[in-house]
Every structure is written in structure tokens, then in C-alpha cells.
Design an enzyme around this catalytic site. Sequence first.
Site, PDB file in Angstrom:
ATOM      1  N   ASP A 107      -8.989  38.312  10.256  1.00 22.00           N
ATOM      2  CA  ASP A 107      -7.594  38.205  10.707  1.00 22.00           C
ATOM      3  C   ASP A 107      -7.570  37.886  12.203  1.00 22.00           C
ATOM      4  OD1 ASP A 107      -4.787  38.456  10.643  1.00 22.00           O
ATOM      5  OD2 ASP A 107      -4.839  40.627  10.972  1.00 22.00           O
ATOM      6  N   GLU A 114      -6.808  33.147  15.418  1.00 13.80           N
ATOM      7  CA  GLU A 114      -6.294  31.877  16.005  1.00 13.80           C
ATOM      8  C   GLU A 114      -6.978  31.569  17.331  1.00 13.80           C
ATOM      9  OE1 GLU A 114      -4.405  34.404  14.850  1.00 13.80           O
ATOM     10  OE2 GLU A 114      -4.140  33.434  12.919  1.00 13.80           O
ATOM     11  N   ASP A 156       1.940  36.307   7.981  1.00 17.99           N
ATOM     12  CA  ASP A 156       3.004  37.304   7.894  1.00 17.99           C
ATOM     13  C   ASP A 156       4.337  36.732   7.457  1.00 17.99           C
ATOM     14  OD1 ASP A 156       1.022  38.934   8.776  1.00 17.99           O
ATOM     15  OD2 ASP A 156       1.739  39.034  10.841  1.00 17.99           O
TER      16      ASP A 156
HETATM   17  O1  MIG Z   1      -1.042  42.184  14.561  1.00 19.37           O
HETATM   18  O2  MIG Z   1      -4.079  44.101  10.597  1.00 19.37           O
HETATM   19  O3  MIG Z   1      -1.379  38.922   9.285  1.00 19.37           O
HETATM   20  O4  MIG Z   1      -1.802  40.789   7.245  1.00 19.37           O
HETATM   21  O5  MIG Z   1      -1.786  43.499   7.948  1.00 19.37           O
HETATM   22  C1  MIG Z   1      -1.001  42.328  13.160  1.00 19.37           C
HETATM   23  C2  MIG Z   1      -2.700  44.251  10.606  1.00 19.37           C
HETATM   24  C3  MIG Z   1      -2.385  42.224  12.605  1.00 19.37           C
HETATM   25  C4  MIG Z   1      -1.751  40.613  10.922  1.00 19.37           C
HETATM   26  C5  MIG Z   1      -2.017  40.149   9.530  1.00 19.37           C
HETATM   27  C6  MIG Z   1      -1.544  41.203   8.554  1.00 19.37           C
HETATM   28  C7  MIG Z   1      -2.258  42.499   8.839  1.00 19.37           C
HETATM   29  C8  MIG Z   1      -1.989  42.937  10.277  1.00 19.37           C
HETATM   30  N1  MIG Z   1      -2.432  41.875  11.189  1.00 19.37           N
END
Ligand code: MIG
Length: 775
Positions: free
Chosen positions: A401, A404, A489
Amino acid sequence: MAKQTTKVEQENYWLEARKSPRNSALAFGDSANLPLESTYQKCDIAGVSVVRIDAWPKGQNGVPFSFALDIEAEEDGGAAGFDTSAETERLAFFSSGEAGRLEWEKTTSDVLNEVFPFDLKFQRTAESRFSFIFGLPEDARCYGLGERLSGLNRRGAVHTLINTDNSKHLPSMDAMYKSLPLIFLWHQGQWHAAFLDSPACQKWDLDSSMNGEALITLLSRRGWQLYLFGRAPLKDLVAAYTVLTGRSKLPPHWALGHQQSRWSYPDEKTVRAIAHEFRSRSIPCDTIVLDIDYMDDYRVFTTSDERFPNMKQLISDLAEDKFQVVTIVDPGVKKDPNYSVFNDGKKQDCFVKKADGKLYTGNVWPGVSAFPDFLRPEVRRWWGAQHGFYTDLGVKGIWTDMNEPAIFDANEPLDGITDQLPKERDQLFMQVAPEGEVGHMEVRNLYGMQMSRSTWQGLKALRPKERPFVLTRAGYAGMQRYSAVWLGDNNSWWEHLQMSIPMLVSVGLCGVPFAGVDIGGFAFDTTGELLARWYSAGLFYPFFRNHCALSGRLQEPWHFGDRVEKAVRKFIEFHYRLLPYLQGLFFEHMINGSPIMRPLAFHAENDEHALDIDDQFFFGKDILVAPIVHRGKRSRPVYLPAGNWYRFEGGAHAKPYEGGRTYEVAFAFDEVPAFVREGSIIPLAALRMTAEETRTAPVTFVVFGDKAEGSYLEEDGISFDYEAGQFNLFQMQFRQNELTNQSLSLGYGVSGREFFYTLKDVSPDAEKRKFELSY
Ligand code: MIG
């Protein structure tokens, strides 16, 4: 941050670009004299004529190394590929590394104009900017560009391709997590495609001012490669593009099952309770996903002693109950002198630095953090090896996650950076590409993809006999070689259920088949009706996961009363029963690059009406899905392309619907909203609670029509043995009331599965006849 490029330069450019008459030779602006070198080459790929233009500022040493192309070094363990002997010709697929072996010949701009007849012009219009213009005839549709918050036809808007944590998912902010710079143009019944290979910021203005012109602006000081794909069916263009950028390997079978996630299941007790609910309520599920709170203060490669005191025991107990565990891993490494991952990474010089050579740090979940430079192979190896922490615990898959990368105090991509490229030294941090040091914004779109590559390689090295499962948020062209994706999200809004269809279809067209969105929606509170309808579409998402944010109401299937639970259970059951078909679609993707969720145009060639439909999709060739995606609706218009169609749950005595027209179709709250093509055979498994058990459960071939065809695949679902030919592929045929099969490949031996067949009836208690599959 200093904005170095002058405003004047920018404005002039836009004016000049806008004024340019379409047919005038190359001149749009005085900056046209900026030195640029280019070469034209051509090649036939998967039967499609492809012209490639390489261009770079004079004085540079050619174009930069492409991470998009499937020209992997040994470190990725290139696949062997299958034989293309006559008999198994239909099984031939392009092995990893094929793009490197393509033979390109020199060519000219005349050939380019034949392949891509849209008056293409390009120029270096400023020191840090390239521009491309081509015509968009009135009838032209623009598909592609991967993850965009938009309907299938991208025309009439500007699309910014710079990887961004767009957690609001609002149409007013168009940059998203992934950048897939590939477009498919439909004009007068014919398809063409263009792929601009550069991981810097690209803006695709697809005729937003309605003057029949497309303008791509690329903010880069380096070179690029532009691929133009000649006139060919959409399917062939996708095949050719995925020869260049590679295809997904078969996923581990368990990863095709239902995954249950939440930010976060805070402790061991909650995880056990969730697992228990699934089994006691007989709702199929394979995977429980652990979001960031399993860690010790968000330190990646750790677990919390307080909340998960015995992770190993937990995972092995879950495994007894046939659950797999996937954990999230973020790229930010907490800057903490008592944390071995940080210390080791620093010692081995793995983290990105600022232009002055000092360590770059940014704020993310763990607080001040350092970021690995995934562009460098030794860093990928280092990061990959850290995953031994998870494999020792028995964790099966990794969810990457924030890659980017999203950094709380540095949201530059949204802050002017899409208009002008800062001077190299001002670009957030530096990275090291094969050509040498480079500012981050030049290569930003590669960060997430190279992180998932590193993760994939790490898992592969740690468990060489198992297919890794990696899920990523950010990515770039070619990312399909390493990971599944979800689209970040979304919100628990009907609009985002609606949007999931064109978004996932477009991601698939751009080469990424293993995709899904958070079922039920991530932010805000879902409702029972929305959750059930979402599952009615989501059962056809190749990546099938319910996920929800911290603050939302509980979103597991049983929090909305009996009626919703019953409907959701049934949709999940059908996902499992369809696994043999889905597995076949992943195999097909390897052979020809076809996505799993497909636009109507993929199979309804010469049907202009079908082009504009983006609230329906094909799931493989034979199933047409048309979910209800509006609150309170009980019916919806369904356009059926040419041919005859049966309602998915129409039963043995169903009459066909004639295609070529639109019907208003009512779907019951718990009815699978789909049609099946007459002439097809769909393999359905008997119901089991996990994908692995489903893999050996009896299969019923459901035959639709008097004359029908289908295929059926067997393989072990976990190893790479299929790459050495250890799979069975059968062609099924139904004629004169009789089902027969032919073996196209027999490398896997006898599966021992039981087989049945039935006519048109998908229900579990359909009247079935026994079938002996002949090997
Ligand atoms: O700043 O890990 O898109 O699926 O639950 C949020 C927490 C960070 C973004 C992801 C989301 C995840 C969440 N993450």
C-alpha cells in the site's frame, strides 16, 4: 518547493498548442527548435503492426531504460514458455522476456501514418516538456488509460497520469494511483492503439475543448518511446501490448477466493472471531487480511506484542481452518535508531536521498520514515529478503500500500507539479535509474510497481515452489507481471459501485487482469442493499475482497440482517462455483493477454451501440454481467449484443433472449445479474468453503444450447509446474445431446475429480448426468 519553470513559458505553450491547425506540419510553437533526436522502427507483434518512435534530447545517450517492457533480468526468473508445435498451437503464449527478443526494423514516418492514421505530431516544446498532438475524428471513442474515475470513453476530458493517493476519489481530481499510458482508438469500425512509455507525469487532453484534437503533454527531460499499434481488433491490440509489457502468471488458487479485510482487525481475538463467523455461517472465505495495526507502531516487518502476541500460532490455527493470511506492507521505514530494518537499510544504502546527498525522510504512519529506492536491483533484493519475516510466520500474501508513494507532508503531485516539472534538484528526492541519478518526478510512476516487483521476487526466492500473491495500489505499465491490484479508497456510494465497472474494465484492457475494488466501499457507511448489490457485481471481480476503513460501520456480510446475509452468501457461493471458469480465464490471459472483465466491444465487433455501454461487462467470452447499481431499483436496461442469451439463473426450461436489442430486466435481490451466451459450456464446481477445496470438488458442465463449446483447465493451483507443461486443458463440445471432450494438453495427470453435465441449470440441485472426462 521552488517552482522553477516560468509561468510565461507554460502559457505560451498552451496558446500555441491550441491555435495549431491540425494539418499543419509539425509546427506548434517557437520552442519547436529545441533539439530532439528520434528513430522510427517497426515490428509485427502478435499479428499487429507496431511502429515505435524513440526520442530523446540531443546530447543524451538515447532513451532511458524501460521498466515497462517484459525484458526481465534473471532476478525475476523468466518463465520457460510453452511449445508452439502445431498441435498445441492454441496454447502457445509468449514467455517472459519476449519483448527483448522482438526484432525491430528501421522504418519511416510514412509507415507510421499507415499504422496510426491520425496526423500524429510530436515535439520537444520546452526544456522539460514534450508534446504530442493527434486528431480525433468526430466518431472516435477513446478507451484505455487504466485507472481513471470515468466512463469507458475517455474523450472530452484531461487525464493526468501521475501516481497519486487520491483517497477522495472525486471526479474533480483526476490523477489516480496507477498510470497506464495506453489508449485504444475506435474510428469507423476499426481499432488502433498508442502507448507512451515514460514514467514521468503525462497529461492526456482528449479533446476537452471539442476541436477534434488530442494533446499529450509529457513533463520530462529524458526521452520516451511511443508505440503505435496498427489497425486490428481490440483483442489483438491487447495481445500485442501484453507481449511488450508482459502478462500475469497464474495466481495461487486460494487468492481467487473471497478475501475479508478491514482497517483494521485490531487484535488476535477479533481475527479469530471473524474466521469463526465465516465458518459457522457457512459463508465461503479463503483469506483474512491484516491491515497496518498488526505491526508494532507501524514498523514494517514487525508484529505487535500486545495485540498479536503469538502471530505464528494464530496463523497456524487459521490454516487448520483453511484460512490464509495476507499482511499489508508500506514502503515507509520508521526512522528509529533502535529498529533493525532502518539501521540495516541505512547501512546498505538502500534509502532515497535528497539532491544534497542527505537521507530523505517524510511522514507516514510510523512517523518520520525513510523510503527504499526500488529502482535499484540490490535494493529490491534487500527489501524482498526482509519478507522472510512474514514467510516464517506463515503469511501467504503481501499487500503493498501507500506506494505512489503517499507521504503525508509531501503531496507535490497534486500541487502544481502536474503543470511543470521542477528542476531536478528540487524533485522531492533522487533515485538511481540504470542511466544514473534522476529526480523522483521523472520516474515516480515506477515506485509502486518496483516495490511490488521486489516483493514478488522476495516471496519467490523464499518459497520457490509457490506462486507469490502480491496486491498493489500504485503501478505502471507492466505491473501485471508482479501483482494483483485494487483501486484504492472508494466510498460506500452507489456512484462508486457504478464506477467500478468501467474502471476495472479499463485496467484490464491495459494489461492488468487481476483487479478488484473494495466491495461495500472503503470510506463511509455502507447499507445492506448497497453491500448486496455490490456483491452481485463483485462476484465477477477477479480480485474479490470486502474491505472497509477505520471509521465505517462493520461491513462483514452478517451485519445487515438475514435477507442481506442470505443474498451475499449466495453471490459469494457463485463466485466459488465459477472458479473453474475463472481459472480458465487467467490461463487465457497468459495465452493471449485478454482481460477477465471485458468491455462489450471486446466481443461485439462492428456493434457501434455496444461501444457506449459501460454499466455492463463480459466476464470471459460467455458471461455478460449487468448488475443493478442504483438504490431502490429492481430492474434495469440490459443491452444484449448479437446472438442468443439465457438468463444466468433462468433454469433448465429458460427461453433465450434474442440479442441486438435492449431489454428492461428485473433481477431479484439475490439473483445473479448475468446472461450466458447460447452455445457456451460453463464449468461450475460443487460448493466448498475455500478455493483450495473447490479445486478438487466435482465439476458440472452447464450446457447452454443444442450446440455448444467451452474449455476446462486442471492444474495444481499453487506451483509453477504448469510452466513446464503440467496442466490439462480440455476442449468441451456438445452436439446431438451429447457432451464430449478433446484434450489439448495432458501434462497434469488424472485429477480424480468427478464430472457431471446439465442443461442450462446452474442451481446446485439441478438434475445432472454423470460425465466421464476422457484423458
Ligand atoms: O492512509 O492501511 O488504500 O486500503 O486500509 C491510509 C490503511 C492507508 C490506504 C489504503 C487502505 C488501507 C489504509 N491505507
